[in-house]
Design a protein around this motif. Structure first.
Motif, short mmCIF file in Angstrom:
data_model
loop_
_atom_site.label_atom_id
_atom_site.label_comp_id
_atom_site.label_asym_id
_atom_site.label_seq_id
_atom_site.Cartn_x
_atom_site.Cartn_y
_atom_site.Cartn_z
N GLN A 11 24.39 -39.61 2.15
CA GLN A 11 25.83 -39.82 1.34
C GLN A 11 26.76 -39.26 2.02
OE1 GLN A 11 25.28 -39.92 -2.84
NE2 GLN A 11 27.12 -38.55 -2.98
N GLU A 66 34.59 -31.72 -4.50
CA GLU A 66 34.08 -32.48 -3.27
C GLU A 66 33.43 -31.70 -2.45
OE1 GLU A 66 33.71 -35.04 -1.77
OE2 GLU A 66 35.41 -35.63 -0.46
N LEU A 111 24.58 -44.21 3.39
CA LEU A 111 23.86 -44.94 4.92
C LEU A 111 22.43 -44.93 4.64
CD1 LEU A 111 26.32 -43.59 7.56
CD2 LEU A 111 26.42 -45.87 6.31
N PRO A 142 26.84 -38.09 -9.88
CA PRO A 142 27.27 -38.32 -11.23
C PRO A 142 26.23 -38.08 -12.14
CG PRO A 142 27.36 -40.18 -9.68
CD PRO A 142 26.75 -39.07 -8.97
N PHE A 152 19.71 -38.87 11.25
CA PHE A 152 20.99 -39.56 11.75
C PHE A 152 21.78 -38.95 13.02
CE2 PHE A 152 21.07 -41.02 7.38
CZ PHE A 152 21.32 -42.43 7.37
N ASN A 189 29.55 -46.79 -8.31
CA ASN A 189 30.28 -45.77 -7.78
C ASN A 189 29.95 -45.32 -6.24
OD1 ASN A 189 27.85 -44.97 -8.29
ND2 ASN A 189 28.55 -43.35 -10.02
N ARG A 218 32.95 -37.56 -0.83
CA ARG A 218 33.81 -38.38 -1.64
C ARG A 218 35.13 -38.71 -0.98
NH1 ARG A 218 33.10 -39.00 -7.06
NH2 ARG A 218 31.63 -37.42 -7.31
N ARG A 242 25.17 -48.37 -9.21
CA ARG A 242 25.66 -47.17 -10.06
C ARG A 242 25.04 -46.03 -10.09
NH1 ARG A 242 26.57 -49.21 -16.57
NH2 ARG A 242 28.41 -47.68 -16.81
N GLU A 243 25.10 -45.09 -9.56
CA GLU A 243 24.23 -43.81 -9.25
C GLU A 243 24.54 -42.79 -10.29
OE1 GLU A 243 21.88 -44.05 -7.32
OE2 GLU A 243 22.62 -45.80 -6.52
N ARG A 244 23.59 -42.77 -11.24
CA ARG A 244 23.91 -41.67 -12.22
C ARG A 244 22.24 -40.85 -12.68
NH1 ARG A 244 26.88 -44.66 -16.98
NH2 ARG A 244 28.80 -44.74 -15.78
N ILE A 245 22.50 -39.79 -12.85
CA ILE A 245 21.28 -39.02 -13.40
C ILE A 245 21.26 -38.89 -14.70
CG2 ILE A 245 20.43 -36.64 -13.11
CD1 ILE A 245 21.79 -36.50 -10.41
N ASN A 246 20.15 -39.18 -15.37
CA ASN A 246 19.96 -39.37 -16.76
C ASN A 246 21.10 -40.17 -17.54
OD1 ASN A 246 18.27 -36.82 -16.54
ND2 ASN A 246 19.87 -35.35 -16.78
N GLY A 247 21.31 -41.33 -16.63
CA GLY A 247 22.63 -42.05 -17.09
C GLY A 247 22.09 -42.91 -18.39
N VAL A 294 18.46 -41.60 3.83
CA VAL A 294 19.74 -41.81 3.30
C VAL A 294 20.91 -40.82 3.52
CG1 VAL A 294 20.94 -42.52 1.08
CG2 VAL A 294 18.54 -42.90 1.28
#
Lengths: 253, 1150
Positions: free
Chosen positions: B1115, A56, B1101, A19, A250, B1064, B1118, B1145-1150, B1113
């Motif tokens: 991800q 997605e 995770l 996002p 993982f 999110n 979705r 709240r994961e944002r880039i340049n948020g 991590v």
């Protein structure tokens, strides 16, 4: 449309979605036509959330892109799904290995370098996982093919020190770029990491590298051997490409 | 042929027939004038509340006012409060003042109807009418009149007797038989009877209309008003309602037409009007005499008092200037006739001080008087601070001086009692005040009467911005306008409410006003009694002033109680006696503390704006503190006076004067005109005006008088300046520049007086912070919001707050080993008598168990509810059981307590030794403590806030991925940054912006600090319904430094929704040990799959690499997004022992 923009339609896998600002998405794709691209999916005023949600990771799309000449970040105008590989998500092994495959493309394939071979490799690998092949085997095979494409396949035929054909257990020494025979191996060389490789592992790597993809995906390999093979490649990639692949962590369990 | 257009309405109910009459005086007079009427009466039900405004308005409009009332007449004695139980048995009678004597009698009758005859209604009886009938005209009133009722009963003989009685009371020429015709059937019978009576007795007829509203169309609205009065709904059948819509203000033509058979009855209205000759005088003062010793005059008495005080206050420093000033003031006071007034006030203050009642150092312009200072009325030396007497008492301006005095609020009643005792209960009364039907109240009341669902009505009411009329709100508020145009029912609601808005609804007592008359107060104004039986005037304070009576504001000031308490505590803790009136004014600690903005609890200086101002001004002396009190107001702020003053003070701006001659006057404020007194000084110095004239000029300037008047003022100013040798151009320039400041400047006398209290409280806080905070918490213990706020302040100051404890706490907050122990009376349902019982029982040793407690305290005082609250508050934790166990055992323990109590009585009676009595075993059984959330809820319920924890603690983990910082860290973030923070709302203030839309200032708090947030209309609109005190919210916005650090809100979200709407990603940190099992991982994965949902949160995770090599991590796609709720979080935590789960709240340049 701006002056420096051209519209292109591409087929692409979505590698990563992040996002950005309100409702927009930064989308990393691997396209058939242009290789890996960074794109921005801007949210429209009314359907922002809906549109943003619909692209997605792991799926293949047909995407209309505004290419910007002055920037590495291109704009997605439209997209439609080709294949969503939804069944992969129902299988933990399948999903985790698919994510790892995607991460390889993301981290090892340079930007803007198209590769029909790798695109097809990716597609076939995901189809195989979705089709029920052992994800671990598919993953191993994918990595070998990718490394082969990149010219970085570890040397498994001969000892990288004496060039004699390997016929016994050997040692994988990353800085040598491949295996070293027992005679040539003299402990922890230069303090480097190493990994003992059984002849079975050596043979496996050799055979998989020469197998066709379709045949390879169906191969049945023991757990221990599979683990060792992937571990060896982790060492290799980490050393030669200086890349830390998070997802592989993982897969070790 | 009579002038058919002349008719006089003699039966008129104005708005002061509370919740019955709907005629606003102004509109009523206008209507009469429009209809060409030359006379008009006021005859409200049982009172004279509105007669003075009616009189003045009528006279001002060229209409002759006729003053009267419609009394409630009991056939028995007015003292008899049993037999005529319901108002229905009372009859009505119109009484009109024919002359001054009549007016006095009317006042007396009305007063006595309250003071002696009040029973449901103020009632008069025959005795009163007989005694005070002189000068009154009597009309037999409506169908509820005694004569009409008797006629309706068919008893004409009795009706004749009643009439004879009236003739006896008022004189034959003053009695009129009142004809009314509103179309009610009974009225026809009554008219017939009245005509017959008139013929028999020769008593003239007079036609009236029982006016309750102005237009016939107002009937429905008036009907709603009746419903509000009676608490009924309009749809209810069995309720009070008028059976006719004819009780409106009819024209003369309509009245003549209505009574076309009895034209003389209409003509007689004029006759009645012409009979009345009442002129009320408003230019006379009626000041009480101060009782002085034989051979003394008040003047001599005051002089002696002043001389004595002068020596005490100034000692050897008395100089000619002081003597002259005193002489000057005494002469003016004498000339204006206020000598006794000063003596009265000085005597009251003297009484208070002698009896240990804290008195404020002064208030208002009285602080400018040297006489007030030396007589002890004020504690401000006007000479030292350059305060002017003429600002207080101006011989050029007639009017009562206004000496308002602050007393410690807890003992204000003692002062009032003293005044009543001294001047007699006949001469002293408190003052009435009218509560009017405000916009929101009108909407709610009308909504109730119209039976519209409360929720809907409340929502509409809340749409009206505070301080705005409904009519204006409908025009200016888009939402309300939309409702108004789009919904018939709500449009009607708003229309009706708007018609009733502003009507007086209820009469009550003014909080501080006391009036003292030179003799019997009811010789001047009518009195009433309130629900507590205390006497108050029927006129409000403005009217009393117009009547020339002495009114004083005996104000209760909590801060004085705070000072008193703090001084007592300091005496106990430190054995130090502080003379609060003589504090050193150069205490560095005090100024240091104030300059840092640490002014919580300091009088007048604790608002955020004041704190910021203190930090900017950095006061280092009392003289620098004075302007701060006055500067933080819209006028000075808007005029840029604050910035100018501060910049000049700190040398950032050059100190300049409009003219060199002003340097002497303005040097103390660096050339900026801050005080009204400075404007007066300028007028005096530049134009040579006397101080009295200068005060008039200041008033004229500040009131922004018309251009013509200002021009003449300017000419005078220039003329005066010329005489002083200042040329016209300079004088003109000064005049132009000074004028705006006259409006913005503030009263230096008042601000100096209040700065004294501010300094006193600041001194106590800086030097005795613990005692100050404990006193402050005690004084504010009835106000939960303040308690929470000050507890946090105390914590920030480094004090530990100890929980309430039945073995350690007292009624109030107390000091315990350098910490603050919570007071028991601050707990809900715990009263003083209960605490007294607990403390007294504790003298025999600590309570050892719940049963022990119940057996030793007086359970009549410490009842079940009280003990339950004590347990919930944690005040019984000291007994060694969990709160849940104590609550479970409470009933049994109380039962034991009761049994023990009755058995002790038996034991005493039978003289059995105490030790023989069976010892009660403790009945409390071990039980697991409540969950933290429940425990906090209980604490909140009885303490008003969370004591043992903070609700924010439970959100800490979940909020960490959402918020950008904790509130304690916010000061280190640069202004202009975007932040996302979370906290509980502790203060909320809703205001209206320039466009009339609602916006809010609110403060949120977490465990680390707090911050003020500003929510403008756009963000507030979406958040209003949940933005209430106590709610935990997540706020995103921009940090701004403007009068302190604030967040300009972009979005406000309740914390429960924040995870959904502001995040999110759900992060799951899985222990390595867990991942090593394939089975574990599979079960985790299956769990995640089982919680997937469209639009859910992305899963990340986290895995430890081991050997301290960080973590990795992964991800999930979705499509593996999951729903995040308690079930998911709980499930994850259950499944993966030791895992951490948080949303972000994961944002880039948020």
């Amino acid at each position: 449309m701006g002056r420096n923009m051209a519209v292109k339609r591409v087929n692409a896998f979505v590698l990563k979605v992040d996002p950005v600002r309100e409702n927009s998405q930064l989308v990393n794709i691997f396209s058939f036509e242009y290789g890996r691209l960074k794109t921005l999916l801007k949210a429209g005023r009314q359907s922002a959330a809906r549109r943003a949600r619909s692209i997605e990771q792991l799926s293949e799309y047909e995407i209309l892109i505004y290419f910007r000449e002055t920037s590495e970040l291109h704009l997605i105008s439209q997209f439609s799904i080709i294949k969503d590989f939804h069944r992969i998500r129902e299988m933990r092994y399948g999903l985790f290995h698919s994510i790892a495959i995607i991460e390889h493309i993301l981290k090892l394939m340079p930007l803007n370098e198209p590769s029909e071979k790798i695109y097809n490799l990716l597609k076939k690998s995901l189809i195989a996982i979705e089709g029920g092949c052992d994800a671990r085997v598919v993953y191993l095979l994918f990595r070998l093919y990718l490394l082969k494409h990149l010219g970085l396949l570890p040397q498994t035929e001969v000892c990288t020190s004496c060039s004699r054909k390997l016929s016994q257990d050997a040692y994988y020494v990353p800085y040598k770029g491949g295996l070293v025979c027992a005679e040539c191996f003299n402990g922890e060389e230069n303090g480097s990491i190493f990994m003992k490789s059984s002849m079975a592992l050596v043979k496996l790597l050799r055979s998989l590298s020469s197998l066709s993809l379709n045949g390879g995906f169906e191969a049945r390999i023991g757990d221990e051997l599979l683990r060792d093979a992937n571990r060896l490649l982790d060492f290799h990639i980490s050393y030669h490409l200086d890349v830390q692949l998070k997802s592989t962590e993982f897969l070790r369990f | 042929m009579p002038d058919r257009k002349q008719f006089v309405h003699l039966h008129v109910h104005t708005e002061y027939s509370l919740l019955d009459g709907m005629c606003r005086i102004e509109q009523l007079i206008a209507k009469a004038r429009d209809l060409g009427m030359r006379h008009l009466a006021i005859t409200d039900h049982g009172n004279l509340f509105g007669v003075i405004p009616f009189y003045k308005k009528a006279v001002g409009s060229g209409i002759k006012p006729i003053i009267g009332t419609e009394v409630y007449l009991t056939s028995g004695s007015r003292f008899d409060k049993v037999s005529s139980k319901t108002p229905r048995e009372l009859s009505h009678l119109i009484l009109i003042a024919r002359n001054e004597q009549g007016y006095k009698n009317l006042i007396e009758i009305s007063t006595r109807s309250y003071t002696e005859g009040f029973y449901y209604k103020p009632r008069v009886d025959y005795e009163l009418l007989q005694e005070y009938g002189e000068g009154l005209i009597c009309l037999t009133s409506c169908l509820k009149g005694e004569v009409p009722r008797t006629i309706l009963k068919g008893d004409m003989d009795e009706a004749g007797k009643v009439l004879s009685r009236y003739i006896d009371f008022f004189g034959r020429e003053n009695v009129f038989l009142e004809l009314q015709d509103h179309g009610i059937a009974e009225e026809r019978i009554v008219i017939k009877g009245l005509v017959e009576l008139s013929k028999k007795s020769g008593i003239p007829l007079v036609a009236t209309n029982d006016i309750h509203f102005l237009k016939q169309d107002d009937y429905d609205i008036h009907d709603t008003l009746l419903c509000i009065q009676t608490g009924k709904k309009k749809k209810e059948k069995d309720r009070l309602r008028f059976s006719t819509d004819q009780v409106y203000f009819k024209s003369a033509e309509e009245m003549y037409q209505l009574f076309d058979e009895f034209p003389h009855a209409c003509e007689n209205t004029l006759r009645v009007a012409e009979m009345t000759e009442l002129e009320l005088k408003f230019d006379e003062l009626h000041l009480p005499e101060f009782p002085v010793a034989n051979g003394q005059t008040p003047q001599l008495c005051l002089r002696n008092l002043c001389e004595k005080g002068l020596n005490e206050r100034f000692g050897d420093n008395i100089n000619d200037a002081i003597k002259m000033r005193l002489e000057h003031e005494l002469n003016i006071i004498d000339e204006m006739g206020f000598t006794s007034y000063f003596l009265i006030v000085a005597d009251i203050v003297d009484y208070a001080k002698k009896n240990g009642i804290m008195v404020g150092p002064g208030r208002g312009s009285a602080a400018g008087s040297l006489v007030a200072y030396v007589t002890g009325i004020t504690d401000i030396n006007p000479i030292e601070y350059g305060l002017l007497f003429e600002r207080f008492l101006n011989p050029e301006r007639k009017g009562m001086p206004d000496i308002d005095i602050d007393f410690e609020d807890e003992r204000r009643d003692e002062v009032i009692r003293y005044i009543i005792n001294k001047y007699g209960s006949d001469s002293v009364a408190q003052i009435a005040t009218f509560d009017t039907l405000g916009a929101k109240a009108a909407i709610r009341d009308v909504g109730r009467a119209l039976d519209i669902p409360f929720g809907l009505v409340d929502r509409v009411a809340k749409m009206v911005p505070s301080g705005m009329s409904i009519r204006r709100a409908v025009k200016e508020s888009a939402d309300l306008g939309e409702i108004y145009s789009g919904d018939d029912e709500l449009r009607n609601l708003l229309d009706v409410a708007s018609s009733l808005e502003g009507l007086p609804r209820h009469i009550s007592k003014h909080a501080a006003g006391v009036v003292i008359a030179p003799g019997k107060l009811s010789d001047y104004v009518p009195l009433m009694v309130d629900s507590k039986g205390e006497v108050a005037t029927q006129y409000p304070k403005e009217v009393l002033e117009e009547c020339g009576l002495l009114k004083m504001d005996i104000l209760g000031l909590t801060t004085l109680s705070l000072i008193r308490l703090c001084l007592n505590m300091i005496r106990e803790s430190h054995n130090v006696e502080i003379d609060i009136s003589n504090l050193p004014v150069d205490d560095e600690k005090t100024y240091e503390m104030l300059s840092m903005g640490e002014s919580d609890g300091v009088f007048q200086l604790e608002s955020q704006g004041m704190k910021d101002l203190l930090k900017r001004v950095v006061p280092r002396s009392f003289k620098e503190l004075v302007p701060i009190i006055g500067l933080y107001r819209p006028g000075p702020m808007g005029a840029g006076m604050i910035d100018d003053y501060i910049d000049r003070k700190h040398g950032r701006k050059k100190v300049e004067y409009l003219n060199p001659v002003l340097e002497e006057i303005l040097s103390e404020t660096y050339g900026v005109i801050l005080y009204q007194e400075q404007v007066m000084h300028i007028a005096s110095k530049v134009a040579g005006f006397s101080m009295a004239e200068a005060d008039l000029i200041r008033r004229a300037m500040s009131k922004k008088s018309g251009p013509e008047f200002m021009e003449s003022l300017k000419e005078d100013f220039e003329k005066g300046a010329k005489a002083q040798g200042i040329d016209k151009r300079d004088a003109e320039y000064i005049f132009e520049k000074v004028t705006p400041f006259a409006a913005y400047g503030f009263n230096k006398s008042h601000t100096t007086a209040y700065a004294v209290i501010a300094y006193q409280t600041a001194y106590l806080k800086a030097n005795y912070p613990l005692e100050f905070m404990v006193s402050l918490l005690t004084i504010k213990s009835g106000d939960t919001d303040k308690v929470i706020y000050y507890i946090n302040v105390a914590k920030r100051m480094g004090y530990e707050i100890l929980q309430p404890d039945v073995n350690s706490s007292f009624a109030h907050f107390s000091i315990e080993n350098g910490a603050i122990r919570y007071g028991l009376t601050a707990i809900l349902n715990v009263g003083y008598s209960a605490v007294e019982s607990i403390v007294s029982a504790r003298e025999d040793g600590d309570f050892t168990g719940l049963t022990d407690f119940c057996c030793r305290v007086d359970l009549r005082l410490v009842n079940r509810k009280c003990i339950e609250s004590l347990i919930k508050a944690g005040a019984m934790d000291c007994l060694g059981y969990t709160r849940s166990a104590l609550l479970d055992a409470l009933d049994t323990a109380i039962e034991y307590g009761h049994r023990r109590s009755s058995e002790s009585k038996v034991a005493v009676a039978s003289l059995l030794p105490e030790e023989d009595m069976e010892r009660f075993n403790d009945v409390v059984r071990e039980k697991e403590e409540f969950e933290q959330g429940e425990m906090l809820r209980y604490e909140k319920e009885v303490l008003g806030f969370y004591f043992s924890g903070h609700p924010m603690a439970q959100y800490k983990e979940r909020l960490r991925g959402i918020i950008t910082c904790q509130l304690g860290e916010i000061e280190s973030i640069p202004a202009g940054s975007n932040v996302v923070v979370a906290g509980q709302i502790i203060i909320k203030r809703q205001i209206t912006d320039k466009k009339g839309r609602e916006m809010a200032f609110f403060t949120i708090e977490d465990e680390t600090g707090y911050v003020e947030c500003v929510s403008f209309a756009s963000s507030y609109e979406k958040a209003e319904f949940f933005l209430t005190k106590g709610t935990v919210v997540v706020v995103s916005g921009r940090l701004e430094m403007n009068n302190g650090l604030k967040i300009l809100v972009n979005e406000i979200i309740p914390v429960e929704e924040a995870e959904r709407s502001m995040t999110n990603t759900l992060n799951i940190r899985v222990p390595r040990s867990f991942m090593e099992s394939d089975e574990n991982m599979e079960s985790l994965y299956q769990f995640i799959l089982s919680r997937t949902t469209t639009g859910g949160m992305i899963v990340r995770l986290y895995l430890e690499r081991g050997s301290g090599d960080g973590e990795v991590v992964m991800q999930l796609p979705r499509s593996c997004s999951i729903i995040v709720d308690e079930e998911t979080i709980g499930g994850l935590k259950k499944l993966v022992s030791g895992c951490e789960v948080w949303a972000s709240r994961e944002r880039i340049n948020g």
